[in-house]
Design an enzyme around this catalytic site. Structure first.
Site, mmCIF file in Angstrom:
data_model
loop_
_atom_site.group_PDB
_atom_site.id
_atom_site.type_symbol
_atom_site.label_atom_id
_atom_site.label_comp_id
_atom_site.label_asym_id
_atom_site.label_seq_id
_atom_site.Cartn_x
_atom_site.Cartn_y
_atom_site.Cartn_z
ATOM 1 C CG HIS B 79 -2.450 -17.327 6.403
ATOM 2 N ND1 HIS B 79 -0.995 -17.862 7.499
ATOM 3 C CD2 HIS B 79 -1.614 -16.727 5.450
ATOM 4 C CE1 HIS B 79 -0.134 -17.603 7.070
ATOM 5 N NE2 HIS B 79 -0.405 -17.159 5.890
ATOM 6 C CG ASP B 108 7.266 5.024 30.244
ATOM 7 O OD1 ASP B 108 6.580 5.039 28.769
ATOM 8 O OD2 ASP B 108 6.843 4.202 30.302
ATOM 9 C CD1 TRP B 144 -4.906 -10.329 2.219
ATOM 10 C CD2 TRP B 144 -4.780 -8.928 3.715
ATOM 11 N NE1 TRP B 144 -4.293 -9.977 1.736
ATOM 12 C CE2 TRP B 144 -4.310 -8.371 2.089
ATOM 13 C CE3 TRP B 144 -4.929 -7.996 4.346
ATOM 14 C CZ2 TRP B 144 -3.430 -7.404 1.923
ATOM 15 C CZ3 TRP B 144 -4.533 -6.134 3.924
ATOM 16 C CH2 TRP B 144 -3.188 -6.125 3.506
ATOM 17 C CB SER B 171 -4.779 -1.016 18.401
ATOM 18 O OG SER B 171 -3.487 -1.537 18.634
ATOM 19 C CB SER B 172 -3.023 0.806 14.052
ATOM 20 O OG SER B 172 -2.936 -0.957 13.961
ATOM 21 C CG HIS B 255 1.196 0.100 -2.055
ATOM 22 N ND1 HIS B 255 1.479 -1.168 -2.939
ATOM 23 C CD2 HIS B 255 2.588 0.518 -1.899
ATOM 24 C CE1 HIS B 255 2.241 -1.134 -2.469
ATOM 25 N NE2 HIS B 255 3.295 -0.292 -2.585
ATOM 26 C CD GLU B 257 -1.972 -2.371 7.206
ATOM 27 O OE1 GLU B 257 -1.457 -1.484 7.509
ATOM 28 O OE2 GLU B 257 -0.878 -3.528 7.771
ATOM 29 C CE1 TYR B 259 7.511 -0.376 -0.092
ATOM 30 C CE2 TYR B 259 5.255 0.694 -0.663
ATOM 31 C CZ TYR B 259 6.655 -0.070 -0.824
ATOM 32 O OH TYR B 259 7.068 -0.572 -2.429
ATOM 33 C CB SER B 270 18.706 0.826 8.545
ATOM 34 O OG SER B 270 18.855 1.080 7.599
ATOM 35 C CG HIS B 304 1.210 -1.472 -8.126
ATOM 36 N ND1 HIS B 304 2.256 -0.539 -7.355
ATOM 37 C CD2 HIS B 304 0.492 -2.303 -6.995
ATOM 38 C CE1 HIS B 304 2.340 -0.449 -6.905
ATOM 39 N NE2 HIS B 304 1.622 -1.971 -5.646
ATOM 40 C CG HIS B 305 -2.604 -3.500 -4.934
ATOM 41 N ND1 HIS B 305 -1.635 -4.909 -3.990
ATOM 42 C CD2 HIS B 305 -1.520 -2.835 -4.424
ATOM 43 C CE1 HIS B 305 -0.624 -4.207 -3.838
ATOM 44 N NE2 HIS B 305 -0.437 -2.940 -3.679
ATOM 45 C CB THR B 330 13.273 0.030 -3.488
ATOM 46 O OG1 THR B 330 11.544 0.244 -3.038
ATOM 47 C CG2 THR B 330 13.078 -1.206 -2.478
ATOM 48 C CE LYS B 333 15.256 2.196 3.259
ATOM 49 N NZ LYS B 333 15.337 3.195 4.559
ATOM 50 N NE ARG B 452 -3.737 -14.343 -4.027
ATOM 51 C CZ ARG B 452 -3.436 -12.905 -3.543
ATOM 52 N NH1 ARG B 452 -3.248 -11.982 -3.879
ATOM 53 N NH2 ARG B 452 -3.605 -12.649 -2.040
#
Lengths: 160, 528, 378
Positions: B79, B108, B144, B171-172, B255, B257, B259, B270, B304-305, B330, B333, B452
């Site tokens: 998931h 293009d 994950w 791909s990315s 991390h 990722e 963002y 925006s 921090h994870h 943040t 924004k 979790r």
């Protein structure tokens, strides 16, 4: 909300004949490009080296492959940076100017002698008196088909 | 005043488009590829969503009713992977493909053939992730994050997963290089960087981030692979390695990722909020700087994870300070978006509703993030449902709602037809209510101590889990309404105006008809 | 008519208060902490949440004001301002100041939290797939050592005994052996793991620490009140991750001393005479117990395993093959699979469990593995 439109198009046809201009890139700023790719390469190397120092050296090959890919992209862009191709009908003559990697070439054909010939897969060229020049190289396939149609109409039907 | 200033693009209406399936397989057109990205991501959204439904069905009541624990773990794992790499990221790449050339006045993307390849790498990767479910022993139930050494002892599904991640990464990277070169190199004359719509800016920064961190992920999963099969000991303590090293590497990617997902969402919002406020974006320059600061800070906060994984107290303090700092840009924004609406002339069509839903709920997710950044509190909440609630507020109410806002906003431009406003609003309100029913109560579960990734829980958590599951089923069903709305728009929507939204002022609205022609700008517009 | 309306209101009010009463059963906040540090953390969480809530209300107060007053449908015309340096500087600096105000108390709490020095009692908690092992290393009770596994009956989990589950207040939060500690003493927990990463977590004691294989981490707590506190493994550790709870029993010092002495007596009584010769029957009986503690989660009580994931022992070539190969496999584990090394089992337990597998279900090798054979291959 009343605002002046801030964008306006270049008129596509500056005189009644057919002119055509295509270039590869329009906003290349060498310093910006260097800044972007230089800093990315440095960041990648720093990250990869830092991880290698704590034992995870497997980041290095991937960072290397990426820098190579980035470099290839930059190289391809720089190689094609100043390239352009222009086509103009002046009276009964067709003038073609092609610039590739800083090398400009001019062709001046008579409309009734110039012929459209296929050259390579999907590519077309103008030929007259033994001189050949590829046209439509900066279009995609459909753009090139349109150009071919336009030219064929002006050079006379059934010549290809 | 609002008349569209469109070019004469009549000559683009030709009949030479390749037809049939090959049109899509071979297409190098940024709009075709954007469309494929969006459909692909929606398909993955349904697959990942079905997995979420299985998870919530199992958690509807205490006890093991529907699935076995190992299958449950596999569901939580895939998931996450499918939603992050298959649904949200490709959705925003789809937006990038559709919009960046139009917004900067380019014909293009810079490398159209590479663009085609970077899309067509995705379906095989998705198939590998799905095929992993059928590998001997079932999917890899490792989360994950693929933490070692659990990932080292997983079955063959793990190898398929690693391979899929490599392909997704390729791909990315190709997509990112394409986006960077397109923005730097293909802007119309006069379109300086600081004149670009904010969406292009956010993607420029995102692409930079992606290129910088992708080798780290590739390295991490490759080391897992060699640990599994080639006798290396990167993450094996018995061989002199360190399992926590994997976490450092993973989150150094992970991390940023976060963002990579959030920043394009900021970009979409925006565009949408000023359009429906009929007022220019407040603080354009500070938006750009804030986005760049968030991106830079995102490289400095990874640990921090893993506050509970064990690190010196000085390191914990550093990561706490660096993490709370992210709240500053943040906040800027969020304040800018609110100030954009201030004294505007607001209307509330579906895109605006989703953008406001984004603003409200993303900020809530940001605040729970601030709570989690404080180490002593995080140690209580780490690996609980509080964290699950937090990142779903950021990912679903943040990124997904922003993607919905963007799709409703640009659907008239893409298809030339209007969606049904009433149904769109239903979709918004159903999603909003069910989303909160699902995830708000999970804050309480986490606070009360529910870990979790568990398939069964003690009875004290039963009520909230049942509420959460009901919300999840409702949320899942509401998304089928979205599919119906989009299909109905494409097949029988009313004709859309060239400038459907009177407040929208980027090039695709002011200079191109609806639907946008196959080639955006054969001749570049001049930006004054 | 009026009467009817009044009744409606009473009914509504009754419903409202009933629902509040119902909500009281829902836990909405952190568990009541049982340590000083835990109280500090609890307060820290409250403060941050309140600050966030106030800012949230403030910012979205502005947004909703705009939503209602600056909408086109009430005829509001859009202003065209798009920057204001003073405001922008203010809303960059003010959050900064608030964050510093938050970070200061958090720093103090964190430094206290990480200071595990001078403990009264040190206990090592080892995570196994899927149970905890405890060794009392230093302090009163030194030398005590036991495993602690989930004691909720399988029937309650898989749904064959739903009534039992619903009547069980500690469903999934109960273990066969509690970790017993004295009240008011600083207890240092060293965490490590034998296979994958686990995390030792007891919410009411405000301790959560990952247990990383091959490394030792530490955390500490000083319980204020006697009682039983329950927690769970907090790091995904495989199939039975949800089924390895932690139960800490905090006792008054005198009771604790009594517990220590019974435990030590038990250890002495259970101490196996190293010279004892085991009969195959004794080994098999002992092996059944070891199997139930260590092997059953994967290989199942039927010995059939889980097809595709965990191989069957019943009819297995290894189990029915030469003894030495089986001993080596169990001792060293199988790289790249969920089969971990079981070096931590004693020679007797190892021999016993192998004897059990070789002579259970349809396996009838008829031989027994002697403890000496296991020892020889270590």
């Amino acid at each position: 909300m009343s605002k002046q439109p801030i964008f306006e198009s270049i008129p596509e046809h500056d005189h009644p004949g057919f002119t055509y201009f295509r270039c590869y890139a329009s906003s290349l700023d060498l310093r910006l490009m260097a800044l972007f790719f230089g800093s990315l390469a440095v960041v990648l190397l720093v990250i990869a080296t830092a991880f290698a120092m704590i034992g995870a050296w497997f980041v290095i090959p991937f960072a290397g492959v990426e820098i190579a890919a980035l470099g290839a992209a930059v190289w391809m862009i720089l190689r094609r940076a100043g390239d352009f191709e222009s086509l103009a009908f002046r009276g009964d003559r067709i003038q073609v100017e092609v610039c590739e990697r800083g090398l400009a070439r001019r062709f001046d054909f008579h409309c009734s002698w110039a012929r459209l010939v296929p050259c390579g897969p999907g590519a077309v060229a103008l030929r007259s008196h033994g001189r050949t020049v590829e046209v439509g190289r900066y279009c995609d396939e459909t753009g090139r088909q349109e150009l071919t149609r336009e030219l064929r109409g002006r050079l006379g039907a059934g010549r290809i | 005043m609002y008349a569209a200033h469109t070019n004469d693009h009549g000559h683009d209406e030709h009949s030479h488009k390749p037809s049939g399936i090959m049109r899509w397989v071979q297409s190098t057109n940024h709009k075709d590829i954007g469309t494929m990205y969006l459909w692909f991501s929606f398909a993955m959204f349904l697959v990942g969503g079905a997995m979420a439904m299985i998870i919530r069905a199992e958690l509807f009541q205490p006890g093991l009713q529907i699935v076995k624990p190992e299958f449950f773990n596999s569901m939580t794992t895939y998931h996450g992977l499918i939603m992050v790499f298959g649904a949200i990221m490709p959705a925003f790449v789809g937006f990038a493909n559709w919009l960046i050339p139009m917004q900067i006045g380019a014909p293009d993307m810079a490398f159209p053939r590479m663009n085609n390849l970077s899309f067509w790498l995705l379906p095989p990767a998705a198939l590998l992730l799905i095929a992993a479910q059928f590998a001997p022993g079932g999917g890899a139930g490792v989360g994950w994050t693929l933490y070692a050494p659990l990932s080292t002892q997983a079955g063959p599904a793990m190898d398929l997963t690693i391979f899929a991640i490599h392909i997704l990464g390729m791909s990315s990277i190709m997509g990112s290089i394409n986006i960077i070169t397109t923005i730097l190199n293909m802007r119309a004359p006069g379109m300086t960087l600081m004149k670009m719509p904010l969406f292009c800016w956010t993607w420029l920064i995102t692409a930079y981030l992606l290129v910088a961190v992708m080798p780290v992920l590739a390295g991490a999963v490759t080391m897992t692979l060699t640990d599994r099969h080639f006798g290396t000991h990167f993450f094996n303590a018995a061989g002199g390695g360190d399992p926590v090293l994997y976490q450092h590497i993973f989150w150094f990617f992970g991390h940023p990722e976060v963002y990579v997902i959030a920043i394009p969402a900021f970009g979409v919002v925006s565009q949408v909020i000023p359009a429906f406020s009929r007022k220019p974006l407040f603080g354009y320059a500070s938006m750009v700087y804030a986005t760049a600061s968030i991106a830079i800070l995102s490289f400095m906060v990874w640990a921090h994870h893993m506050y509970t994984a064990g690190m010196p107290v000085e390191a914990q303090l550093y990561f706490m300070y660096a993490t709370v700092l992210i709240a500053v840009p943040t906040g800027v924004k969020v304040f800018n978006w609110v100030a954009t609406m201030w004294k505007g002339s607001l209307t509330f069509e579906t895109p605006m509703l989703f953008a406001l839903g984004f603003l409200f709920l993303f900020t809530l997710g940001g605040f729970t993030g601030l709570v989690l950044s404080i180490v002593p509190v995080d140690i209580q909440l780490h690996d609980t449902y509080y964290v699950v609630a937090h990142f779903h507020y950021v990912m679903v109410a943040g990124a997904l709602f922003s993607a919905f806002a963007g799709i409703y906003f640009w659907l008239p431009k893409w298809t030339g037809r209007m969606y049904n406003e009433t149904l769109g609003k239903w979709h918004f309100w159903l999603s909003l209510v069910f989303f909160n029913v699902t995830f708000f109560v999970q804050h309480f579960l986490g606070l009360a101590g529910m870990p979790r990734r568990i398939p069964d829980y003690s009875l004290q958590f039963a009520e909230f889990n049942m509420i959460s599951s009901i919300g999840a089923f409702g949320f899942g069903l509401s998304q089928l309404l979205f599919l119906y709305i989009v299909i109905k728009t494409i097949t029988s929507g009313e004709k859309a105006a060239d400038r459907q939204w009177e407040g929208a002022d980027s090039l695709e609205w002011t200079h191109l008809p609806s639907p946008a022609p196959w080639h955006s700008f054969e001749t570049p517009p001049v930006v004054k | 008519m009026g009467n009817k309306g009044f009744r409606k209101w009473v009914a509504a009010a009754a419903m409202f208060f009933w629902s509040i009463a119902a909500w009281a059963e829902y836990k909405l906040n952190l568990q009541t902490p049982n340590t000083r540090l835990g109280e500090t953390i609890y307060d820290l969480h409250t403060i941050i949440t309140v600050i966030c809530f106030v800012i949230f209300v403030g910012v979205f107060g502005f947004m909703f004001y705009a939503v209602f007053k600056h909408r086109k449908s009430v005829g509001h015309k859009a202003a065209q301002f798009h920057e204001n340096t003073a405001v922008e500087v203010a809303w960059t600096l003010i959050p900064f100041v608030i964050l510093i105000a938050l970070a200061v108390p958090a720093t103090g709490t964190l430094i206290t939290m990480r200071d595990a020095s001078e403990p009264d009692l040190t206990i090592k908690a080892t995570g196994y797939q899927w149970k905890w092992g405890y060794d009392y290393i230093k302090g009163e009770g030194e030398g005590i050592s036991f495993y602690s596994a989930l004691s909720t009956p399988r029937a309650q989990i898989d749904g064959t005994d739903i009534a039992g589950r619903n009547a069980n207040p500690n469903y999934l939060l109960e273990t066969d052996n509690h970790v017993v500690v004295p009240v008011g003493k600083k207890v240092r927990i060293l965490t490590t793991a034998a296979d994958v990463i686990h995390a030792w977590w007891v919410p009411a004691l405000s301790v959560k620490q990952d247990a990383v294989p091959g490394f030792i981490r530490d955390a500490w707590f000083k319980a204020e009140k006697a009682g039983i506190y329950r927690g769970q493994c907090a790091e995904l550790c495989g199939k039975e991750h949800g089924f390895m709870p932690i139960v800490v029993e905090v006792m008054e010092p005198a009771q604790y001393t009594a517990w220590v002495s019974t435990q030590q007596k038990k250890v002495a009584a259970a101490k196996v005479d190293p010279g004892k010769t085991w009969t195959p029957e004794e080994l098999k009986e002992q092996g059944g117990k070891v199997f139930a503690q260590n092997c059953v989660a994967c290989h199942q009580a039927t010995g059939m395993g889980v097809p595709g994931a965990f191989p069957a022992l019943n009819g297995s070539k290894v189990v029915n093959g030469p003894k030495d190969d089986q001993i080596k496999l169990v001792l060293n584990g199988k790289q790249g699979t969920a089969m971990n090394a079981f070096k931590h089992l004693s020679d007797v337990d190892l021999a016993a469990v192998l004897t059990y597998t070789r002579n259970s279900w349809n396996n009838k090798t008829g031989d027994a593995v002697a403890p000496a054979e296991a020892k020889a291959l270590r």
